[in-house]
Scaffold this active site. Structure first.
Site, short mmCIF file in Angstrom:
data_model
loop_
_atom_site.label_atom_id
_atom_site.label_comp_id
_atom_site.label_asym_id
_atom_site.label_seq_id
_atom_site.Cartn_x
_atom_site.Cartn_y
_atom_site.Cartn_z
CB CYS A 89 90.89 29.78 17.31
SG CYS A 89 91.82 29.52 15.78
CG ASP B 202 96.63 29.00 17.24
OD1 ASP B 202 97.38 28.50 18.09
OD2 ASP B 202 97.00 29.87 16.43
CG HIS C 100 93.86 33.31 18.56
ND1 HIS C 100 95.12 33.48 18.03
CD2 HIS C 100 93.22 32.47 17.72
CE1 HIS C 100 95.23 32.76 16.92
NE2 HIS C 100 94.09 32.14 16.71
CB CYS D 245 93.22 34.15 14.16
SG CYS D 245 92.31 32.68 13.62
#
EC number: 4.2.1.1
Length: 514
Positions: free
Chosen positions: A175, A177, A243, A254
């Site tokens: 991801c 992130d 995640h 997420c």
């Protein structure tokens, strides 16, 4: 605001060199040990799992503390010079402090306005973030501080292991992130040059582009025998890393999936299946790929692996928890622990798993034990920053040098229009992190290119300015208020050189003569 330069995209025919200071500093910032290691306990002490690599943990902690420590110096430094702006020798005093404490100069055109208007602290903050990133980038490409560069001993050993497992290339999509930016080098302990990494919001990678990368990989095997010959019985391994949060699953999961762990996992699995189906539908002779789905707990860095059967099938609500295995094997010898992990991997697969995949997963889990201890010993438990704490947004194609948790939010894209969902998530995150404190959102635009292709550098420069203009238009309110700044860089991926700066929103705007 005299420094605002919104129309960079219209200037792609000129050399595009910013007038603000760009030379690499010759002075290293003086970061005290206390500043470097603030928030970090010593990972070299205390009990560890028998499979934990203490030396690697110490090395990685030093790197992380040094890099993040350099960013932590920015706000205290700016507070100091804010109190000096009416001194007679302000500019020279400020530059001297900047060189000694941060290791680089500040833009002189911003400092020289201090006698007539208040210092633009937003612009100076953005400049310091950009230059700190350049320091990190320079050091990464020049010194290989993570010891995972192409040709390194670690990379050679891992590539040999990967082939022994039956895979010729590892392609991982975490991801976007920032809490997953360290997935490769830290959480999984894989040499960064041994992995093809592309981050996307929700780990939802672009299927068509991934198919194209698969085609290029197989073509190179056929034409050059790299990484191995086309007749070798190995496969392309595609991995998705989603995640979740074990401590606050409803709020710190997420964002792209509404903090819904099950949705994040199922969406990742579906994207993997779409990729495999695309390859199988487009090419004959049994062309296919292997798939793997991994979850990462952003509070502890412990992974969970959805172990696939030999035919690629997995059960979404069944996984192997590295955290559980860590405790199950804590009292065993290293050999006994590895054997126990292997038995558990084979047992949880829905059907008989592939032997190479089992060996690969066993290594990932064993590697992850080192990271579990790293987090526990560095922070005396889970990470203190459970949420976002990124320093800047990285937009474009590149950022091979970013391998630290909560340093960068990635928005890998060719165009803002197509990559808008990823970028919008990043801007939303930084509205909470920075704008809420009256600080700007720093955006580093990067386009890597191949220096072996004629005209590629010029096209990369054009891409930077095109994306910069699109960002300025999409987030015009933030941009016009000085609450979003951009820093444009390119890099030749065929060399080990660092990135090249080609522009910035912090360049002074020169008034035309009438």
């Amino acid at each position: 605001m005299a420094y605002r330069n919104r129309n960079l995209a219209s200037q792609t025919q000129r050399p595009l060199a910013p007038t603000a200071p760009r030379r690499r500093p010759v002075v290293t910032p003086q970061i005290s040990d206390r500043s470097r290691l603030r928030g970090f306990a010593n990972v070299g002490s205390g009990p560890c799992h028998p499979l934990t690599d203490r030396a690697a943990n110490q090395h990685l902690q030093t790197y992380e503390a040094n890099v993040k420590g350099s960013f932590e110096l920015i706000v205290p430094f700016l507070k100091r010079i804010s109190a000096l702006q009416h001194d007679q020798d302000f500019v020279s005093k400020c530059q001297s402090l900047a060189r000694s404490e941060l290791g680089f100069d500040l833009p002189s055109h911003l400092l020289e306005q201090a006698w007539v208007r208040a210092l633009d602290m937003r612009a100076l903050f953005a400049w310091c973030v950009f230059q700190s990133h350049q320091h990190v980038s320079d050091h990464f490409f020049q010194e290989d501080p993570l010891q995972g560069g192409e040709g390194s001993i670690q990379a050679k050993h891992f590539q040999s292991f990967l082939v022994d497992c039956g895979f010729h290339l590892l392609d991982v999509s975490p991801c976007a992130d920032g809490r997953l930016a360290h997935t490769i080098a830290y959480a999984l302990r894989i040499p960064f040059s041994s992995v093809r990494r592309r981050s996307h919001a929700g780990a939802l990678f672009d299927v068509e582009k991934t198919v194209n990368r698969w085609i290029k990989t197989e073509h190179r095997r056929y034409r050059e025998g790299v990484p191995n010959s086309a007749d070798s019985p190995t496969r392309y391994l595609k991995v998705v890393t989603y995640h979740f949060s074990s401590l606050d699953p409803s709020h710190q999961g997420c964002a792209a999936h509404g903090s819904d762990d099950a949705l994040a996992a199922s969406a990742g699995q579906q994207r993997l299946l779409d990729f495999r189906e695309s390859v199988e539908n487009s090419f004959c002779c049994g062309a296919s790929v292997d798939l793997l789905l991994i979850g990462l707990d952003t509070d502890t860095d412990a992974i969970r692996v959805h172990v696939p059967a030999a035919d690629g099938s997995i059960v979404l609500d069944e996984w192997l928890s590295a955290e559980d295995l860590y405790h199950e094997t804590l009292s065993l010898t290293s050999d006994e622990a590895m054997q126990h992990i292997a038995e558990r991997v084979e047992a949880i697969a829905p059907k008989k798993p592939d032997e190479g995949m089992v060996a690969f997963i066993v290594k990932l889990i064993a590697n992850n034990f080192s990271q579990i201890d790293y987090v526990k010993q560095s922070h005396a438990g889970p990470y203190p920053d459970a949420g976002h704490a990124e320093r800047f947004i990285g937009v474009g194609i590149g950022f091979k040098e970013v391998h630290l948790r909560n340093l960068t939010y990635f928005a890998h894209l060719d165009t803002v229009e197509v990559g808008a969902p990823d970028l919008d998530v990043g801007v939303k995150i930084f509205k909470g992190l920075n704008v809420s404190r009256d600080l700007p959102i720093p955006v580093v635009v990067r386009f890597d290119y191949s220096g072996q292709v004629p005209g590629a550098r010029d096209r990369a420069v054009t891409d930077c300015y095109r994306v910069n203009q699109a960002i300025a238009e999409r987030y015009s309110e933030l941009f016009d208020q000085g609450l979003l700044h951009t820093f444009l860089t390119i890099r030749d991926r065929d060399k080990k050189d660092t990135s090249e700066v080609v522009g910035s929103s912090l360049e002074p705007v020169h008034q035309e003569a009438h």
